[in-house]
Design a protein around this motif. Structure first.
Motif, short mmCIF file in Angstrom:
data_model
loop_
_atom_site.label_atom_id
_atom_site.label_comp_id
_atom_site.label_asym_id
_atom_site.label_seq_id
_atom_site.Cartn_x
_atom_site.Cartn_y
_atom_site.Cartn_z
N GLN A 403 0.82 -1.21 0.00
CA GLN A 403 0.00 0.00 0.00
C GLN A 403 0.86 1.26 0.00
O GLN A 403 0.60 2.22 -0.74
N LYS A 404 1.90 1.28 0.82
CA LYS A 404 2.80 2.44 0.86
C LYS A 404 3.51 2.64 -0.47
O LYS A 404 3.67 3.77 -0.93
N ARG A 407 1.08 4.13 -2.93
CA ARG A 407 0.80 5.55 -2.63
C ARG A 407 1.97 6.43 -3.06
O ARG A 407 1.78 7.52 -3.60
N SER A 411 1.88 9.52 -5.92
CA SER A 411 2.07 10.92 -5.50
C SER A 411 3.03 11.68 -6.42
O SER A 411 3.72 11.11 -7.22
#
Length: 411
Positions: A403-404, A407, A411
């Motif tokens: 998930q990180k 993300r 970004s």
């Protein structure tokens, strides 16, 4: 230390480089990079711990060549010099303790968990076997331009690592990753110049080696980790592996590490009981290799006792004893082996009782990775850690890591 202990003897490589003894740490995927795939002080600390333990050659795990294509969350990626200072600290931390540090350079191809990358690529769009398709997505077939780009990335990564002070590099050509996928007729069904025949399938690895050699020059060691076989119907065979080894030897490779298997067919699935008793799973294949080439050979998989290591070296079938999991639970084991003693701990199967998990051998990988993380934090390994606890912690960490990673990319 005694004169008869063959493990203590230095090894001179074809390019003139020297390894201080005959013990080598085979690559283990540490996943100690940041979530945006940069080098960390934990990696420096882990390898300093191993260097203090007496191993002559330390090979890192899975330094990837492209941030878009990761094998796991926490892989280190070297595309440029942004982490040069920490790479230099990593290399210097090992060399000043008397060991030699090589970087294993890799691209996962399709062998990456579902959801980690936006897509996975491979020589051909061949799915994993059915019981693994929930974990691994079907890849997209690579274009000619992408193949050439990846070859260039292997070379540029090697160049950065040489500049950082690493003692050598190793191409990861085993265990079902991208180079291995190109070599396998099961995973590479292309009909262009990169597939269709055994000669075309080995073109990729030969061009990777040539590009790396052009980048780092003749005096910098380049090795390869290569499967003896894939242990899959229609996969990479021993005969094909021997042909690849002969071609790489002719091209000037400095060290060949023999291993075997993939995520779909772990090495133990293809190992006979008589071979387990002998400890070195791939020694018979190494004996065949020795009859055809004189390149230094490293055999990894199964070595546990002093007697087996000494016997293998005395036979002349190999030049380096590769250790992986024993060093994850006992980083000081080489000091005892070099002194003619036995290791304190013995590797044992790590199972959860969950059939699907245990058959894929992913639990063992996760359990040993947790021991590396402990050493990276300055702690000692826990040889008695619960497999079920380790499984639960790993699943949670991987979900958070994926998930990180997504993300950060968005970004």
């Amino acid at each position: 230390m005694t004169a008869s202990n063959l493990l203590t003897r230095p090894l001179t490589l074809p390019n003139g480089g020297t390894l201080p003894n005959r013990l080598a740490k085979s690559a283990l995927s540490e996943t100690l990079g940041t979530m945006d795939n940069r080098v960390t002080p934990q990696l420096v600390r882990l390898y300093e711990r191993w260097a203090e333990g007496g191993t002559g050659l330390l090979i890192t795990g899975n330094i990837m060549v492209d941030r878009r294509y990761l094998g796991e969350p926490g892989n280190v990626v070297v595309e440029d010099e942004r982490d040069l200072a920490l790479l230099q600290a990593w290399a210097h931390g090992v060399s000043r303790r008397g060991a030699v540090l090589w970087a294993q350079i890799n691209h996962p191809g399709k062998q990456s968990p579902r959801g980690l990358n936006r897509e996975n690529i491979s020589p051909s769009a061949i799915p994993f076997k059915q019981d693994m398709q929930a974990f691994f997505a079907t890849p997209r077939e690579m274009t000619e331009a992408e193949i050439n780009e990846v070859i260039g990335r292997f070379a540029s990564t090697a160049g950065v690592l040489k500049k950082a002070g690493f003692g050598g590099v190793q191409i990861h050509g085993a265990h079902g990753y991208l180079v291995s996928q190109f070599l396998s007729p099961r995973h590479n069904v292309r009909e262009d110049g990169w597939g269709g025949t055994a000669e075309n399938r080995r073109r990729f690895v030969l061009e990777v080696y040539a590009a790396m050699r052009a980048e780092v020059g003749p005096d910098f060691p380049i090795g390869i980790k290569l499967n003896s076989a894939d242990f899959q119907r229609g996969g990479f065979t021993e005969e094909e592996s021997l042909a690849v080894i002969q071609a790489l030897a002719a091209a000037g490779i400095d060290l060949i590490e023999v291993s075997g298997g993939t995520y779909e067919a772990p090495a133990m699935a293809g190992v006979k009981a008589s071979t387990r008793e002998r400890e070195a799973y791939f020694l018979e294949f190494a004996e065949k290799v020795r009859q055809t080439v004189n390149v230094p050979l490293m055999v990894t998989g199964g070595f546990r006792s002093q007697a087996a290591m000494q016997s293998a070296l005395a036979s002349g079938s190999l030049d380096l004893v590769g250790l992986g999991r024993p060093l994850a639970i006992e980083p000081d084991a080489p000091q005892r082996l070099l002194a003619g003693e036995e290791t304190r701990y013995r590797v044992k199967p790590i199972t959860t009782g969950i059939g699907m998990v245990d058959r894929m051998a992913l639990m063992e990988v996760a359990w040993y990775t947790r021991q590396l993380h402990r050493m990276g934090r300055g702690k000692s390994p826990k040889p008695d850690e619960s497999p079920l606890w380790s499984l639960a912690a790993t699943v949670v960490a991987n979900l958070r890591g994926a998930q990180k990673t997504r993300r950060l990319r968005a970004s």
